[in-house]
Design a protein around this motif. Sequence first.
Motif, short mmCIF file in Angstrom:
data_model
loop_
_atom_site.label_atom_id
_atom_site.label_comp_id
_atom_site.label_asym_id
_atom_site.label_seq_id
_atom_site.Cartn_x
_atom_site.Cartn_y
_atom_site.Cartn_z
N VAL A 57 -4.24 -2.11 6.08
CA VAL A 57 -3.56 -2.39 7.35
C VAL A 57 -4.56 -2.71 8.46
N GLN A 58 -5.61 -1.88 8.57
CA GLN A 58 -6.57 -2.04 9.66
C GLN A 58 -7.35 -3.35 9.57
N HIS A 59 -7.79 -3.71 8.37
CA HIS A 59 -8.66 -4.88 8.22
C HIS A 59 -7.96 -6.09 7.63
N LYS A 60 -6.63 -5.95 7.42
CA LYS A 60 -5.84 -7.04 6.83
C LYS A 60 -6.47 -7.53 5.52
N VAL A 61 -6.68 -6.56 4.64
CA VAL A 61 -7.28 -6.82 3.33
C VAL A 61 -6.41 -7.80 2.55
N THR A 62 -7.04 -8.80 1.94
CA THR A 62 -6.31 -9.79 1.14
C THR A 62 -6.59 -9.67 -0.35
N TYR A 63 -7.74 -9.05 -0.72
CA TYR A 63 -8.10 -8.90 -2.13
C TYR A 63 -8.73 -7.52 -2.34
N MET A 64 -8.55 -7.00 -3.51
CA MET A 64 -9.22 -5.76 -3.88
C MET A 64 -9.30 -5.67 -5.40
N GLY A 65 -10.18 -4.82 -5.88
CA GLY A 65 -10.28 -4.54 -7.30
C GLY A 65 -10.00 -3.09 -7.55
N GLY A 66 -9.72 -2.75 -8.80
CA GLY A 66 -9.47 -1.36 -9.13
C GLY A 66 -9.14 -1.17 -10.59
N ALA A 67 -9.67 -0.11 -11.18
CA ALA A 67 -9.32 0.25 -12.54
C ALA A 67 -7.85 0.69 -12.57
N PRO A 68 -7.22 0.70 -13.75
CA PRO A 68 -5.82 1.15 -13.85
C PRO A 68 -5.59 2.53 -13.23
N THR A 69 -6.61 3.38 -13.24
CA THR A 69 -6.47 4.70 -12.61
C THR A 69 -6.23 4.56 -11.11
N VAL A 70 -6.91 3.62 -10.47
CA VAL A 70 -6.72 3.39 -9.04
C VAL A 70 -5.32 2.85 -8.78
N LEU A 71 -4.86 1.94 -9.65
CA LEU A 71 -3.50 1.41 -9.52
C LEU A 71 -2.48 2.52 -9.66
N ASN A 72 -2.74 3.43 -10.57
CA ASN A 72 -1.85 4.57 -10.77
C ASN A 72 -1.78 5.43 -9.51
N MET A 73 -2.93 5.64 -8.86
CA MET A 73 -2.96 6.38 -7.61
C MET A 73 -2.08 5.72 -6.55
N ILE A 74 -2.24 4.41 -6.43
CA ILE A 74 -1.49 3.68 -5.41
C ILE A 74 0.01 3.71 -5.70
N ALA A 75 0.36 3.46 -6.97
CA ALA A 75 1.77 3.40 -7.35
C ALA A 75 2.48 4.74 -7.13
N ASN A 76 1.73 5.83 -7.29
CA ASN A 76 2.31 7.16 -7.15
C ASN A 76 1.92 7.84 -5.84
N SER A 77 1.52 7.06 -4.84
CA SER A 77 1.13 7.64 -3.56
C SER A 77 2.33 8.22 -2.83
N THR A 78 2.06 9.19 -1.99
CA THR A 78 3.13 9.85 -1.23
C THR A 78 3.56 8.96 -0.07
N LEU A 79 4.72 9.21 0.45
CA LEU A 79 5.23 8.42 1.58
C LEU A 79 4.34 8.59 2.81
N SER A 80 3.72 9.75 2.95
CA SER A 80 2.86 9.98 4.12
C SER A 80 1.57 9.17 4.04
N ASP A 81 1.09 8.89 2.82
CA ASP A 81 -0.13 8.08 2.66
C ASP A 81 0.15 6.59 2.69
N ARG A 82 1.36 6.23 2.32
CA ARG A 82 1.70 4.82 2.16
C ARG A 82 1.88 4.13 3.52
N LYS A 83 1.46 2.89 3.60
CA LYS A 83 1.63 2.09 4.81
C LYS A 83 2.35 0.79 4.44
N VAL A 84 3.10 0.26 5.38
CA VAL A 84 3.80 -1.00 5.16
C VAL A 84 2.92 -2.14 5.68
N PHE A 85 2.73 -3.18 4.86
CA PHE A 85 1.99 -4.36 5.32
C PHE A 85 2.81 -5.59 4.95
#
Length: 489
Positions: free
Chosen positions: A192-220
């Motif tokens: 959100v802060q830097h308007k990120v357009t690309y990122m990389g991540g192992a499946p573990t990182v994707l799992n973290m994001i997919a299962n993030s809590t509502l308090s951590d999640r941001k809308v972009f």
Amino acid sequence: MYELHFAVPMAGAILCTLNSRLNANMVSVLLEHSQSKILFVDYQLLDIARGALDLLTERAKKKPILVMIMDSDCTSTIDFTSISYEYEKLLAVGHNDFDIVRPHSELDPISINYTSGTTSRPKGVVLSHRSAYLNSIATVLFLQMSLFPVYLWNVPLFHANGWCLAWGVAAQFGTNVCLRKVSQKNIFDNIVQHKVTYMGGAPTVLNMIANSTLSDRKVFNHKVSVLTGGSPPPPQILSMMEENGFSITHMYGLTETCGAGTFCAWRPEWDMLPTEEKSKIKARQGVPHVGMEEIDVKDPSTMESVPADGKTVGEVMFRGNTLMSGYFKDLKATEEAFKDGWFHSGDLAVKHSDGYIEIKDRLKDIIVSGGENISSIEVETVLYSHPAVLEAAVVARPDDLWGQTPCAYLKLKDGFDADVEEIINFCRDRLPHFMAPKTVIFLDMPKTSTGKIQKFVLREKAKALGSISNVPSVSSISNVLSVSNMSYP
């Protein structure tokens, strides 16, 4: 470290980026093996670096020059003993008119990347300027990275030079956003802060994001293109990521292939498929990128290509200019890796009728139960579809009757419950019974610094458990074999 990915090769030297989670003993082994002459270290890892240098002194080995990298949150209590230079001060005495030291040949080494955590036989992958250049361009192309990207770093630079995107992002005039700690909150905040357009991540990182809590999640309100690889991502996680505003590109490769060697090139007609089917296809490893000469799935004993039937399993093999030059100071391992003129990946896969490959398992991870081959990845995919499962890993447990049986290690999502019987029955309802786990253990997963689950640790735990069944008598074996439709427990 990002700056050094340019400065070191431009000075005519060779990069050797070390895993930041190694202990002092392992760091000393790799410093000695690589014959490193300068050691750059972040101030937070200074004690480990000093411990490694002390061990080199004990072995009467020449120590590299120590350069410490400070940061804005450094304290004034740092002991500068044994530090030769502070990074910024070292740069200040450099020459502005310094001429770039270009390689004599494009096949000269640009980096040594260590793949092994063993102290007895470290494997240093030597990558050339040519392989790094070609793979950087190829990765940018298949990721469809536009000009002026904003790239969020979740992939460590010691991991195949950040999948070659250290150089690829720069080629597109990009901005790099670096994290000291990868967490759901940090990822969303920076997007959100830097308007990120690309990122990389192992499946573990994707799992973290997919299962993030509502308090951590941001809308972009923009799409974030994500490059993932390292192990086959569960289709459920890919689907959840897409629903949260991320567009996934799945690649496959090894350190020996300079990072990505293949990618799942997405076909427009697949957009019309149901979500579950799309996710299954996206989890395939796909086709070689433009920089890779050739990839095939072969029978390693005959070197014949397997039929493109989506069923016959063989080993993934590569040929091309984006492969490593070899293992540093290890001719035997290099010759074994390139036996019969192909690089042997050690990964088992099938080839589909459209030419796309799909990884089924590592050679060492396949489970042989009662003469049947069980793909740990297929079992893990089913486990990930259970609503309570956050992380899953399946390994072989030794068995006196069946040879091996599947043993599942699970971590559950916060606030969810499931017991052993429920998990086993869930799998038996969705898999042939012999493929369902016979053992289920709940624990926090051991992981590498790049977020991969350390299956070798879990294999040792399963081995220590011993056999789950008793060896039957000769008469009972005869009775079982006389039954035409042999059933598994």
